[in-house]
Design a protein around this motif. Structure first.
Motif, PDB file in Angstrom:
ATOM      1  N   ASN A 226      12.106   2.982   7.478  1.00 21.24           N
ATOM      2  CA  ASN A 226      12.723   3.061   6.149  1.00 21.24           C
ATOM      3  C   ASN A 226      11.992   4.046   5.245  1.00 21.24           C
ATOM      4  N   PHE A 227      10.664   3.932   5.218  1.00 26.11           N
ATOM      5  CA  PHE A 227       9.860   4.813   4.360  1.00 26.11           C
ATOM      6  C   PHE A 227      10.019   6.270   4.785  1.00 26.11           C
ATOM      7  N   ALA A 228      10.109   6.499   6.093  1.00 26.11           N
ATOM      8  CA  ALA A 228      10.264   7.864   6.602  1.00 26.11           C
ATOM      9  C   ALA A 228      11.567   8.484   6.113  1.00 26.11           C
ATOM     10  N   ILE A 229      12.633   7.703   6.167  1.00 29.30           N
ATOM     11  CA  ILE A 229      13.936   8.201   5.716  1.00 29.30           C
ATOM     12  C   ILE A 229      13.901   8.523   4.224  1.00 29.30           C
ATOM     13  N   GLU A 230      13.332   7.614   3.450  1.00 22.57           N
ATOM     14  CA  GLU A 230      13.310   7.813   1.997  1.00 22.57           C
ATOM     15  C   GLU A 230      12.408   8.971   1.596  1.00 22.57           C
TER      16      GLU A 230
ATOM     17  N   ILE B 123       0.843  -1.198   0.000  1.00 22.91           N
ATOM     18  CA  ILE B 123       0.000   0.000   0.000  1.00 22.91           C
ATOM     19  C   ILE B 123       0.879   1.249   0.000  1.00 22.91           C
ATOM     20  N   ALA B 124       1.916   1.241   0.830  1.00 21.93           N
ATOM     21  CA  ALA B 124       2.830   2.384   0.883  1.00 21.93           C
ATOM     22  C   ALA B 124       3.483   2.630  -0.476  1.00 21.93           C
ATOM     23  N   LYS B 125       3.836   1.567  -1.153  1.00 24.61           N
ATOM     24  CA  LYS B 125       4.470   1.678  -2.468  1.00 24.61           C
ATOM     25  C   LYS B 125       3.646   2.543  -3.408  1.00 24.61           C
TER      26      LYS B 125
ATOM     27  N   ALA C 137       0.440   3.601   9.709  1.00 20.43           N
ATOM     28  CA  ALA C 137       0.064   2.191   9.708  1.00 20.43           C
ATOM     29  C   ALA C 137      -0.185   1.757  11.152  1.00 20.43           C
ATOM     30  N   ILE C 138      -1.282   1.034  11.362  1.00 23.15           N
ATOM     31  CA  ILE C 138      -1.581   0.537  12.697  1.00 23.15           C
ATOM     32  C   ILE C 138      -0.599  -0.578  13.040  1.00 23.15           C
ATOM     33  N   SER C 139       0.185  -0.365  14.070  1.00 20.88           N
ATOM     34  CA  SER C 139       1.137  -1.353  14.541  1.00 20.88           C
ATOM     35  C   SER C 139       0.680  -1.824  15.918  1.00 20.88           C
ATOM     36  N   ALA C 140       1.622  -2.112  16.815  1.00 22.57           N
ATOM     37  CA  ALA C 140       1.264  -2.552  18.158  1.00 22.57           C
ATOM     38  C   ALA C 140       2.473  -2.432  19.072  1.00 22.57           C
ATOM     39  N   LYS C 141       2.214  -2.144  20.326  1.00 23.49           N
ATOM     40  CA  LYS C 141       3.297  -2.036  21.301  1.00 23.49           C
ATOM     41  C   LYS C 141       4.029  -3.368  21.457  1.00 23.49           C
ATOM     42  N   VAL C 142       3.315  -4.484  21.257  1.00 20.12           N
ATOM     43  CA  VAL C 142       3.967  -5.791  21.403  1.00 20.12           C
ATOM     44  C   VAL C 142       4.968  -6.043  20.277  1.00 20.12           C
ATOM     45  N   GLY C 143       4.985  -5.166  19.270  1.00 18.31           N
ATOM     46  CA  GLY C 143       5.993  -5.266  18.225  1.00 18.31           C
ATOM     47  C   GLY C 143       7.302  -4.607  18.604  1.00 18.31           C
ATOM     48  N   SER C 144       7.335  -3.956  19.769  1.00 19.12           N
ATOM     49  CA  SER C 144       8.561  -3.302  20.226  1.00 19.12           C
ATOM     50  C   SER C 144       9.545  -4.340  20.745  1.00 19.12           C
ATOM     51  N   ILE C 145      10.734  -4.393  20.169  1.00 19.40           N
ATOM     52  CA  ILE C 145      11.764  -5.326  20.627  1.00 19.40           C
ATOM     53  C   ILE C 145      12.259  -4.922  22.015  1.00 19.40           C
ATOM     54  N   GLU C 146      12.489  -3.647  22.204  1.00 19.78           N
ATOM     55  CA  GLU C 146      13.007  -3.158  23.486  1.00 19.78           C
ATOM     56  C   GLU C 146      12.018  -3.370  24.624  1.00 19.78           C
TER      57      GLU C 146
END
Length: 232
Positions: free
Chosen positions: A158-162, A108-110, A126-135
């Motif tokens: 990555n998308f933010a940087i680009e 979709i981002a593409k 994009a809807i993510s989740a706190k449980v996706g945080s590695i730290e």
């Protein structure tokens, strides 16, 4: 403002469409199946994995100020839920979770990021989740879901940087909506403290309040529904 919402037949997506329409915004709602769209909302019904269809539908919109990917999966259609142990890992189930939670937002981002204004404010979320945080991970488990959201967070960064190279006023963010009373969370609500599970309209209101304040300095961040910046 022109807003594009993906996953408009889900709990959070539908609530976002309703809230934005109630504010008088121009809303394009994308869903896989027919939806009861509020008056004035343009519905786009199809499979977003069909890139030819996706590109065509988005091209017809022109410029968009806000794009939100609110689709996601936790429990599969056959009832397979998040793994409690690595012993429960299944290749097909894991692939499907990654396909919906990571690959789909990327596709979709593409096609949607080019819709953001080049010289004015624009936001892709994009809807993510706190449980996706590695730290922040203290409990383990839920391997496929955690991994899919961690990967999504990396894509957002990555998308933010680009995008910053061409769209100086734009922002790309991941959003943690909290525990929302939707079909996704329903099997896991038992035993949660009172008040922790929030209605979808309330979650949509909070997420939009965060998105309304997002600046280019926030681009690449994982933001909670209360505006807190969460660790990756």
């Amino acid at each position: 403002m022109t807003a594009v919402i993906f996953g408009a037949n889900g709990g959070i997506g539908a609530a976002l469409v309703e809230a934005l329409a109630g504010r008088g915004e121009t809303v394009h709602a994308f869903a896989r199946s027919e939806i009861a769209a509020p008056e004035g909302v343009t519905a786009h019904i199809g499979d977003p994995f069909d890139e030819e269809w996706l590109a065509s539908e988005l091209a017809g919109i022109g410029e968009a100020d806000l794009v939100v990917v609110a689709s996601g999966i936790l429990t599969l259609a056959d009832g397979t839920g998040p793994e409690k142990t690595y012993r429960a890992l299944d290749a097909e189930a894991m692939t499907e979770v990654l396909r919906i939670n990571t690959v789909l937002p990327a596709l979709i981002a593409k096609h949607a990021l080019p819709l953001l204004p080049r010289k004015e404010r624009g936001v892709f979320a994009a809807i993510s989740a706190k449980v996706g945080s590695i730290e922040d991970n203290r409990l383990g488990g839920w391997h496929s879901y955690r991994a899919s959201k961690a990967a999504l967070n990396m894509l957002v960064k990555n998308f933010a940087i680009e995008l910053a190279r061409t769209h100086k006023q734009a922002a790309v963010v991941a959003l943690h909506p909290g525990t929302v009373n939707t079909g996704l969370s329903e099997p896991f609500q038992q035993g949660l403290p009172e008040g922790q599970v929030r209605p979808a309209p309330e979650a949509a209101h909070d997420l939009l309040a965060v998105l309304d304040k997002v600046t280019p300095d926030d681009s690449g961040a994982l933001l909670a529904y209360d505006g807190e910046r969460l660790p990756y």
